[in-house]
Design a protein around this motif. Structure first.
Motif, PDB file in Angstrom:
ATOM      1  N   VAL A  74       0.866  -0.938   0.234  1.00 18.43           N
ATOM      2  CA  VAL A  74      -0.009   0.083   0.026  1.00 18.43           C
ATOM      3  C   VAL A  74       0.685   1.292   0.014  1.00 18.43           C
ATOM      4  CG1 VAL A  74      -2.048  -1.042   1.116  1.00 18.43           C
ATOM      5  CG2 VAL A  74      -0.215   0.083   2.531  1.00 18.43           C
ATOM      6  N   ALA A  75       0.473   2.333  -0.518  1.00 21.78           N
ATOM      7  CA  ALA A  75       0.950   3.618  -0.627  1.00 21.78           C
ATOM      8  C   ALA A  75       0.480   4.610   0.012  1.00 21.78           C
ATOM      9  CB  ALA A  75       1.533   4.056  -2.011  1.00 21.78           C
ATOM     10  N   PHE A  76       1.352   5.674   0.599  1.00 23.10           N
ATOM     11  CA  PHE A  76       0.700   6.934   1.144  1.00 23.10           C
ATOM     12  C   PHE A  76       1.598   8.084   0.624  1.00 23.10           C
ATOM     13  CE2 PHE A  76      -0.128   3.745   4.463  1.00 23.10           C
ATOM     14  CZ  PHE A  76      -1.250   4.297   5.032  1.00 23.10           C
ATOM     15  N   LEU A  77       0.754   9.011   0.095  1.00 22.38           N
ATOM     16  CA  LEU A  77       1.271  10.342  -0.514  1.00 22.38           C
ATOM     17  C   LEU A  77       1.030  11.521   0.301  1.00 22.38           C
ATOM     18  CD1 LEU A  77       2.518  11.364  -3.148  1.00 22.38           C
ATOM     19  CD2 LEU A  77       0.142  11.606  -3.832  1.00 22.38           C
ATOM     20  N   GLY A  78       2.042  12.235   0.450  1.00 19.97           N
ATOM     21  CA  GLY A  78       2.052  13.463   1.293  1.00 19.97           C
ATOM     22  C   GLY A  78       3.278  14.283   1.147  1.00 19.97           C
ATOM     23  N   GLY A  79       3.509  15.105   2.130  1.00 20.81           N
ATOM     24  CA  GLY A  79       4.632  16.046   2.088  1.00 20.81           C
ATOM     25  C   GLY A  79       5.796  15.383   2.965  1.00 20.81           C
ATOM     26  N   GLU A 136       6.734  21.653  -0.394  1.00 21.83           N
ATOM     27  CA  GLU A 136       7.650  21.832  -1.577  1.00 21.83           C
ATOM     28  C   GLU A 136       7.913  20.684  -2.627  1.00 21.83           C
ATOM     29  OE1 GLU A 136      10.262  20.144   1.732  1.00 21.83           O
ATOM     30  OE2 GLU A 136       8.573  21.479   1.692  1.00 21.83           O
ATOM     31  N   ARG A 137       7.804  19.649  -1.953  1.00 18.53           N
ATOM     32  CA  ARG A 137       7.895  18.258  -2.718  1.00 18.53           C
ATOM     33  C   ARG A 137       7.045  17.095  -2.137  1.00 18.53           C
ATOM     34  NH1 ARG A 137      12.365  18.227   0.817  1.00 18.53           N
ATOM     35  NH2 ARG A 137      12.460  16.081   2.005  1.00 18.53           N
ATOM     36  N   TYR A 138       6.794  16.060  -2.605  1.00 25.39           N
ATOM     37  CA  TYR A 138       5.820  14.805  -2.479  1.00 25.39           C
ATOM     38  C   TYR A 138       6.686  13.841  -2.107  1.00 25.39           C
ATOM     39  CZ  TYR A 138       1.758  17.636  -2.969  1.00 25.39           C
ATOM     40  OH  TYR A 138       0.687  18.494  -2.732  1.00 25.39           O
ATOM     41  N   VAL A 139       6.197  12.831  -1.245  1.00 25.60           N
ATOM     42  CA  VAL A 139       6.910  11.729  -0.851  1.00 25.60           C
ATOM     43  C   VAL A 139       5.756  10.642  -1.048  1.00 25.60           C
ATOM     44  CG1 VAL A 139       8.102  10.293   1.054  1.00 25.60           C
ATOM     45  CG2 VAL A 139       8.414  12.844   0.664  1.00 25.60           C
ATOM     46  N   LEU A 140       6.082   9.659  -1.744  1.00 25.03           N
ATOM     47  CA  LEU A 140       5.365   8.391  -1.858  1.00 25.03           C
ATOM     48  C   LEU A 140       6.090   7.212  -1.222  1.00 25.03           C
ATOM     49  CD1 LEU A 140       2.826   7.081  -3.494  1.00 25.03           C
ATOM     50  CD2 LEU A 140       4.830   6.351  -5.024  1.00 25.03           C
ATOM     51  N   GLY A 141       5.391   6.862  -0.063  1.00 23.75           N
ATOM     52  CA  GLY A 141       5.990   5.725   0.753  1.00 23.75           C
ATOM     53  C   GLY A 141       5.201   4.345   0.621  1.00 23.75           C
ATOM     54  N   ILE A 142       5.608   3.496   0.592  1.00 28.08           N
ATOM     55  CA  ILE A 142       5.262   2.098   0.265  1.00 28.08           C
ATOM     56  C   ILE A 142       5.404   1.168   1.669  1.00 28.08           C
ATOM     57  CG2 ILE A 142       5.163   0.021  -1.256  1.00 28.08           C
ATOM     58  CD1 ILE A 142       5.790   2.021  -3.476  1.00 28.08           C
ATOM     59  N   THR A 143       4.353   0.648   1.936  1.00 30.59           N
ATOM     60  CA  THR A 143       4.621  -0.408   3.201  1.00 30.59           C
ATOM     61  C   THR A 143       3.589  -1.436   2.803  1.00 30.59           C
ATOM     62  OG1 THR A 143       4.631  -0.376   5.574  1.00 30.59           O
ATOM     63  CG2 THR A 143       2.904   1.035   4.702  1.00 30.59           C
ATOM     64  N   ARG A 144       3.559  -2.486   3.848  1.00 29.14           N
ATOM     65  CA  ARG A 144       2.678  -3.404   4.038  1.00 29.14           C
ATOM     66  C   ARG A 144       1.269  -3.054   4.835  1.00 29.14           C
ATOM     67  NH1 ARG A 144      -0.627  -6.702   3.392  1.00 29.14           N
ATOM     68  NH2 ARG A 144      -0.633  -8.748   4.117  1.00 29.14           N
ATOM     69  N   SER A 145       1.797  -2.506   5.840  1.00 32.73           N
ATOM     70  CA  SER A 145       0.551  -2.497   6.860  1.00 32.73           C
ATOM     71  C   SER A 145       0.449  -1.057   7.332  1.00 32.73           C
ATOM     72  CB  SER A 145       0.559  -3.335   7.918  1.00 32.73           C
ATOM     73  OG  SER A 145       1.857  -2.869   8.634  1.00 32.73           O
ATOM     74  N   TYR A 146      -0.804  -0.888   7.972  1.00 29.91           N
ATOM     75  CA  TYR A 146      -1.041   0.410   8.625  1.00 29.91           C
ATOM     76  C   TYR A 146      -2.021   0.402   9.564  1.00 29.91           C
ATOM     77  CZ  TYR A 146      -5.016   0.334   5.391  1.00 29.91           C
ATOM     78  OH  TYR A 146      -6.149  -0.124   4.545  1.00 29.91           O
TER      79      TYR A 146
END
Length: 185
Positions: A74-79, A136-146
């Motif tokens: 799964v992915a999360f998108l934010g600053g 000022e930029r975006y970070v897409l983080g990928i993980t297994r759980s939340y």
């Protein structure tokens, strides 16, 4: 930013996003988290998340952008700050759908694209505790759980990913467009 084609088609969409209903004006897929209940029936507001739909989709492990079940990743998108704190007000989605959002969402894709003024109808609402400033930029983080945590005093949920297995950073170029070739760490 990718522009819709002559019939509202947007190239290179993940299958789940391609199957979504489209916005008549721009031809963009309408995520389930942007559909709201109103006095005259459902309406679309791209500037505001439907917090009930967001929480329900996350609880069912379904993508916030296409509504389909999420698989292993799964992915999360934010600053950068959200990535540092591992704390998001936007729910998770498929990595492919979140990557597509980087080019499709004008607010993300264009550095100078701003949210509507709060006094304008349809401008959306910022969650309590949000500063409303664009990163000022975006970070897409990928993980297994939340985990999802409801904040009753504010009436919305926060999403708490496990540590990321992959992180992709996207910065704006001199032309003001988000560079969709990430720096990976």
């Amino acid at each position: 930013m990718t522009r819709p084609g002559p019939h509202g088609g947007v190239p290179d969409l993940p299958a789940g996003l391609a199957a979504r209903p489209r916005d008549a004006r721009r031809g963009l897929p309408i995520p389930p988290v942007n559909v709201h209940d109103g006095p005259h029936g459902p309406y679309v507001d791209f500037t505001t998340l439907n917090i009930t739909a967001s929480a329900d989709l996350a609880a069912a492990r379904r993508c916030s952008l296409c509504g389909e079940p999420m698989g292993y990743w799964v992915a999360f998108l934010g600053g950068p700050r959200a990535a540092e704190l591992l704390r998001y007000t936007d729910p998770p989605g498929h990595p492919e759908c979140m990557t597509a959002a980087l080019r499709l969402c004008p607010h993300i894709a264009l550095a100078r694209h701003r949210r509507a003024r709060p006094d304008r109808p349809g401008s959306g609402m910022m969650p309590p505790g949000s500063h409303g400033e664009k990163p000022e930029r975006y970070v897409l983080g990928i993980t297994r759980s939340y985990r999802t945590r409801f904040i009753p005093e504010h009436g919305f949920s926060v999403f708490l990913p496990a540590p990321f297995k992959a992180v992709h950073e996207y910065e704006y170029g001199l032309d003001g467009r988000l560079n969709t070739s990430p720096r990976t760490r």
